[in-house]
Scaffold this motif. Structure first.
Motif, PDB file in Angstrom:
ATOM      1  N   HIS A 177       0.850  -1.186   0.000  1.00 42.32           N
ATOM      2  CA  HIS A 177       0.000   0.000   0.000  1.00 42.32           C
ATOM      3  C   HIS A 177       0.888   1.239   0.000  1.00 42.32           C
ATOM      4  CE1 HIS A 177      -2.662   3.005   2.041  1.00 42.32           C
ATOM      5  NE2 HIS A 177      -3.472   2.546   1.114  1.00 42.32           N
ATOM      6  N   ASP A 181      -3.935   6.099   4.397  1.00 38.05           N
ATOM      7  CA  ASP A 181      -5.389   6.177   4.378  1.00 38.05           C
ATOM      8  C   ASP A 181      -5.814   7.085   5.521  1.00 38.05           C
ATOM      9  OD1 ASP A 181      -5.611   4.558   2.206  1.00 38.05           O
ATOM     10  OD2 ASP A 181      -6.022   2.731   3.356  1.00 38.05           O
ATOM     11  N   HIS A 225     -10.233   7.829  -4.011  1.00 36.63           N
ATOM     12  CA  HIS A 225     -11.525   7.324  -3.496  1.00 36.63           C
ATOM     13  C   HIS A 225     -12.569   8.421  -3.288  1.00 36.63           C
ATOM     14  CE1 HIS A 225      -9.216   3.745  -2.985  1.00 36.63           C
ATOM     15  NE2 HIS A 225      -8.665   4.065  -1.826  1.00 36.63           N
ATOM     16  N   HIS A 256     -12.821   7.102   3.046  1.00 36.87           N
ATOM     17  CA  HIS A 256     -11.548   7.661   3.490  1.00 36.87           C
ATOM     18  C   HIS A 256     -10.851   8.315   2.309  1.00 36.87           C
ATOM     19  CE1 HIS A 256      -9.975   3.771   1.925  1.00 36.87           C
ATOM     20  NE2 HIS A 256      -8.830   4.424   1.744  1.00 36.87           N
ATOM     21  N   HIS A 258      -7.397   8.312   0.268  1.00 39.23           N
ATOM     22  CA  HIS A 258      -6.074   7.709   0.059  1.00 39.23           C
ATOM     23  C   HIS A 258      -5.165   8.848  -0.374  1.00 39.23           C
ATOM     24  CE1 HIS A 258      -3.054   4.732  -1.202  1.00 39.23           C
ATOM     25  NE2 HIS A 258      -2.786   5.626  -2.132  1.00 39.23           N
TER      26      HIS A 258
HETATM   27 ZN   LIG Z   1      -5.247   3.598   0.506  1.00 38.42          ZN
END
Ligand SMILES: [Zn+2]
Length: 292
Positions: A177, A181, A225, A256, A258
């Motif tokens: 990742h 986040d 997102h 959330h 990113h």
């Molecule tokens: Zn993320």
């Protein structure tokens, strides 16, 4: 360490056709010093997957194609050596259906296989699209202050966390990742981390509705997102300006943001860029930032 960036200043004699910093197989461009000063500088970074023993080198290419190298001394803050976490992420049919129906609506076949294809193949393609945005950078600092972390957010996932995707007790995928986040309330206004120019404002696969802001010299911030995008490609944005609303489009199971950064298309850890002391010691002391 991995994900970490730094800035080096140097002088090249003669008339080089190109110069900059090489870190392993990555090349970071060199630029003329801003403010009319003599010399060059380069922002460079260690990619998340770069072996730890790689030494960055300043390089300069002459008109005949010959290349000269220089060593440099780098002082990374040791106390901040991050520990990369490996996490198991339990995923269920509901999440798989949400992701597959959104990102592969016309596909057919096994849902789990389609999910893994999105999570691996589409993720790779999306990261390449992001990396290619380095061609849209401006040869100047568009910012003057430290970068902002989205206010009142909780960090739910760190840079370079390794995620095991567990479905029915079985690991079906593993991915790294490359960002943070940040969660807050639903549909919270997404703020530009610093002054810059929007170079992407559109859906981008696993990142969902995505905005990328260029801050100059190859440095860019990424926001994924989103439920709503309120800026357009080419817009200039100010630090703290609301550019859209958080959401869960793309590969997201809950609302959330990113957030990540990239330097010359290499995704880096945003942590230092949020730190006013680091900006002062590593950037502002070495090159002239514009005044706020
Ligand atoms: Zn993320």
């Amino acid at each position: 360490y991995v994900g970490m960036a730094d800035l080096v200043t140097y002088n090249v004699s003669g008339s080089p056709t190109a110069s900059g910093v090489r870190v392993g197989d990555e090349t970071f461009r060199g630029w003329p010093m801003p403010g009319g000063k003599s010399g060059q500088f380069s922002l460079f970074a260690f990619a998340w997957n770069m072996p730890l023993n790689v030494t960055p080198l300043v390089y300069a290419t002459g008109p005949g194609g010959d290349e000269a190298h220089g060593q440099m001394v780098i002082n990374f803050p040791k106390r901040e050596q991050p520990k990369y976490r490996v996490r198991d992420l339990q995923i269920d049919d509901k999440f798989i259906e949400k992701v597959v129906n959104e990102l592969d609506p016309n596909g057919s076949g096994d849902m789990v296989e389609r999910f893994v294809r999105i999570n691996s193949g589409m993720r790779k393609a999306n990261n390449e699209t992001l990396a290619n945005l380095k061609t849209k950078t401006e040869p100047k600092f568009l910012w003057s202050q430290p970068f902002l972390q989205q206010p009142n957010t909780k960090v739910e996932a760190n840079f370079a966390d390794v995620r095991n995707y567990i479905y029915n007790g079985k690991r079906i995928d593993q991915q790294t990742h490359l960002g943070y986040d940040l969660s807050s309330t639903q549909h919270v206004g997404v703020q530009a981390s610093n002054d810059g120019r929007v170079v992407w404002a559109a859906p981008l696969g696993i990142y969902g509705n995505c905005i990328v802001v260029d801050h100059g010299y190859g440095l860019q911030t990424i926001y994924g997102h989103l439920s709503e995008i309120d800026v357009h490609e080419g817009d200039m944005v100010k630090r703290g300006q609301v550019m859209g609303k958080s959401g869960m489009t793309g590969m997201a199971g809950g609302d959330h943001i990113h957030f990540s950064m990239q330097l010359e298309g290499v995704q880096i850890d945003p942590k230092e860029w949020w730190d006013a002391h680091w900006i002062k010691d590593h950037i502002a002391r070495r090159v002239e930032l514009p005044t706020a």
